[in-house]
Design an enzyme around this catalytic site. Structure first.
Site, PDB file in Angstrom:
ATOM      1  CB  SER A 181     116.275 -27.336 143.489  1.00  0.00           C
ATOM      2  OG  SER A 181     117.625 -26.995 143.713  1.00  0.00           O
ATOM      3  CE  LYS A 200     112.129 -24.858 144.113  1.00  0.00           C
ATOM      4  NZ  LYS A 200     111.065 -24.542 143.151  1.00  0.00           N
ATOM      5  CE1 TYR A 217     114.149 -22.207 145.867  1.00  0.00           C
ATOM      6  CE2 TYR A 217     116.277 -23.234 146.333  1.00  0.00           C
ATOM      7  CZ  TYR A 217     115.258 -22.928 145.454  1.00  0.00           C
ATOM      8  OH  TYR A 217     115.341 -23.367 144.161  1.00  0.00           O
TER       9      TYR A 217
HETATM   10  N1  UFG Z   1     129.591 -18.326 143.415  1.00  0.00           N
HETATM   11  C1  UFG Z   1     130.619 -17.438 143.536  1.00  0.00           C
HETATM   12  N2  UFG Z   1     130.342 -16.109 143.492  1.00  0.00           N
HETATM   13  C2  UFG Z   1     129.070 -15.620 143.303  1.00  0.00           C
HETATM   14  C3  UFG Z   1     128.021 -16.559 143.173  1.00  0.00           C
HETATM   15  C4  UFG Z   1     128.322 -17.898 143.232  1.00  0.00           C
HETATM   16  O1  UFG Z   1     131.785 -17.827 143.719  1.00  0.00           O
HETATM   17  O2  UFG Z   1     128.886 -14.398 143.280  1.00  0.00           O
HETATM   18  C5  UFG Z   1     129.890 -19.774 143.419  1.00  0.00           C
HETATM   19  C6  UFG Z   1     129.197 -20.546 144.516  1.00  0.00           C
HETATM   20  O3  UFG Z   1     129.943 -20.514 145.707  1.00  0.00           O
HETATM   21  C7  UFG Z   1     129.083 -21.936 143.893  1.00  0.00           C
HETATM   22  C8  UFG Z   1     128.916 -21.644 142.400  1.00  0.00           C
HETATM   23  O4  UFG Z   1     129.413 -20.336 142.212  1.00  0.00           O
HETATM   24  O5  UFG Z   1     130.263 -22.646 144.064  1.00  0.00           O
HETATM   25  C9  UFG Z   1     127.476 -21.688 141.938  1.00  0.00           C
HETATM   26  O6  UFG Z   1     126.700 -20.825 142.746  1.00  0.00           O
HETATM   27  P1  UFG Z   1     125.208 -20.423 142.350  1.00  0.00           P
HETATM   28  O7  UFG Z   1     124.712 -19.482 143.415  1.00  0.00           O
HETATM   29  O8  UFG Z   1     125.154 -19.991 140.948  1.00  0.00           O
HETATM   30  O9  UFG Z   1     124.458 -21.809 142.423  1.00  0.00           O
HETATM   31  P2  UFG Z   1     124.232 -22.774 143.659  1.00  0.00           P
HETATM   32  O10 UFG Z   1     124.772 -24.105 143.263  1.00  0.00           O
HETATM   33  O11 UFG Z   1     124.627 -22.212 144.963  1.00  0.00           O
HETATM   34  O12 UFG Z   1     122.649 -22.708 143.655  1.00  0.00           O
HETATM   35  C10 UFG Z   1     121.892 -23.764 143.416  1.00  0.00           C
HETATM   36  C11 UFG Z   1     120.556 -23.320 142.839  1.00  0.00           C
HETATM   37  C12 UFG Z   1     119.725 -22.665 143.865  1.00  0.00           C
HETATM   38  C13 UFG Z   1     119.732 -23.473 145.115  1.00  0.00           C
HETATM   39  C14 UFG Z   1     121.110 -23.640 145.626  1.00  0.00           C
HETATM   40  C15 UFG Z   1     121.161 -24.310 146.965  1.00  0.00           C
HETATM   41  O13 UFG Z   1     120.757 -22.418 141.761  1.00  0.00           O
HETATM   42  O14 UFG Z   1     118.412 -22.548 143.384  1.00  0.00           O
HETATM   43  O15 UFG Z   1     121.794 -24.394 144.665  1.00  0.00           O
HETATM   44  O16 UFG Z   1     122.386 -24.162 147.577  1.00  0.00           O
HETATM   45  F1  UFG Z   1     119.014 -22.917 146.079  1.00  0.00           F
END
Ligand code: UFG
Length: 344
Positions: free
Chosen positions: A129, A157, A153
């Site tokens: 990831s 990875k 988590y």
């Molecule tokens: N976000 C929101 N509201 C939500 C969910 C997400 O505003 O309900 C925002 C987050 O703050 C971020 C963006 O949307 O800016 C993307 O969030 P995600 O949770 O979809 O994805 P992430 O980039 O946080 O997650 C990714 C991978 C995970 C990993 C993570 C580590 O999908 O597997 O990065 O931080 F663990």
């Protein structure tokens, strides 16, 4: 000769799309899954879409008592290589239950390495990831960037990448590709397979989709004061079918005889903000997506997107689908399966 590929976690969101692309590339697939975060119906649908049944073993790779059965099945199947996706993946849960995350994720990887070794099939494509980059690099992020995950988590990875590197360093007949996924979203164009979160979705797209379909009232946007173009977090969203094709390309690369361990980013190379993603989903679904601005989420980075050059050069792979394709396909899956595989 038809190549035979083990796919651990093959019934899950990414796994189901990987299995379908593998079968469509002419390979035989053995899914190993314990259905802890997947549904057996996904296996049926992969078979229906592919036009032939895929082989299947229900097993928990982290359970020592099942190691022999896993090794026996992999040998009997006659595996040539594996795609390893099985594991726990909820960031918040990993902070609360670190020992469980290390035991399950690292234990599963080790079980697979031993079983593949015993079967004489020393090729693994691992689902890593972009989280391994933490917040340590300038965008776009290259594979030579600094690594350092910010939660258990993410560290599983990173550690599994390191373990696989050691395995490949110890025995030159091993080939490993550590695929560093950016943000997989969307679903197969058929609308038959897609992401079906067990609980309240942690990730942006499944949450937006559930708001659009009326299962949830509104989205919380986690922070609008980041140093980004509209203040909300920016991510490199990648269509899950493009991502799945990246696994086929990685196996092609290993099957050409490339050995050793290599990390490869799978991303589009451009970022979208949360508000841009909401606007795109609104266009695709023609539904309202009410949202409120909420505090920042712990551990989130402001902006991250990939430099996908190595994937192009090494694997001949790059993304084909747009953010509008991602939203349209995600919406087709969500609207045709409002309650996921469980039906209504
Ligand atoms: N976000 C929101 N509201 C939500 C969910 C997400 O505003 O309900 C925002 C987050 O703050 C971020 C963006 O949307 O800016 C993307 O969030 P995600 O949770 O979809 O994805 P992430 O980039 O946080 O997650 C990714 C991978 C995970 C990993 C993570 C580590 O999908 O597997 O990065 O931080 F663990």
């Amino acid at each position: 000769m038809t190549r035979k590929i083990v796919v651990t976690g093959g019934a899950g969101y990414i796994g189901s799309h990987v299995c379908l692309e593998l079968v469509q590339s002419g390979r035989d697939v053995l899914i190993i899954d314990d259905f802890s975060n997947a549904h057996p119906e996904a296996v049926n649908r992969i078979g229906a879409l592919a036009g032939r049944k895929v082989d299947f073993l229900r097993a928990d790779l982290a359970d020592h008592g099942q190691r022999q059965a896993v090794a026996d099945k992999i040998k009997e199947f006659g595996a040539d290589g594996a795609v390893h996706l099985a594991g726990l993946k909820a960031v918040g849960e990993s902070v609360a239950q670190p020992a469980r995350y290390y035991r399950v994720n690292i234990g599963s990887a080790l079980t697979l390495v031993d079983a593949m070794e015993a079967a004489g099939a020393k090729s693994i494509v691992f689902s890593s990831s972009a989280t391994v980059y933490g917040d340590l690099n300038q965008n776009p992020v290259t594979e030579t960037g600094r690594t350092g995950a910010t939660n258990p988590y993410g560290r599983t990875k990173l550690y599994i990448e390191e373990i696989l590197k050691d395995v490949a360093a110890a025995d030159g007949s091993w080939g490993v590709v550590n695929l560093r996924y950016f943000n997989p979203v969307g679903a197969h164009h058929s609308g038959r397979i897609g992401e079906d979160p067990n609980d309240i979705p942690n990730n942006l797209f499944p949450f937006i989709a559930q708001v659009a379909v009326g299962r949830r009232d509104e989205l919380s946007v986690f922070g609008n004061d980041y140093p980004t173009r509209d203040g909300t977090g920016v991510r490199d969203y990648i269509h899950v079918v493009d991502l799945a094709k990246g696994h086929v390309a990685a196996l092609d690369y290993l099957e050409k005889g490339n050995r050793g361990a290599t990390a490869v980013n799978l991303g589009a190379g451009r970022g979208y903000s949360v508000l841009e993603a909401v606007a795109a989903f609104k266009r695709a679904s023609n539904r309202d997506i009410p949202y409120e601005i909420a505090p920042r989420r712990d551990g989130d980075v402001a902006e991250i997107y990939a430099d996908p050059t190595r994937a192009k050069e090494l694997l001949g792979w790059s993304t084909e689908k747009t953010i509008d394709d991602m939203c349209a396909d995600h919406w087709r899956w969500q609207s045709q399966n409002p309650n996921g595989y469980a039906g209504d």
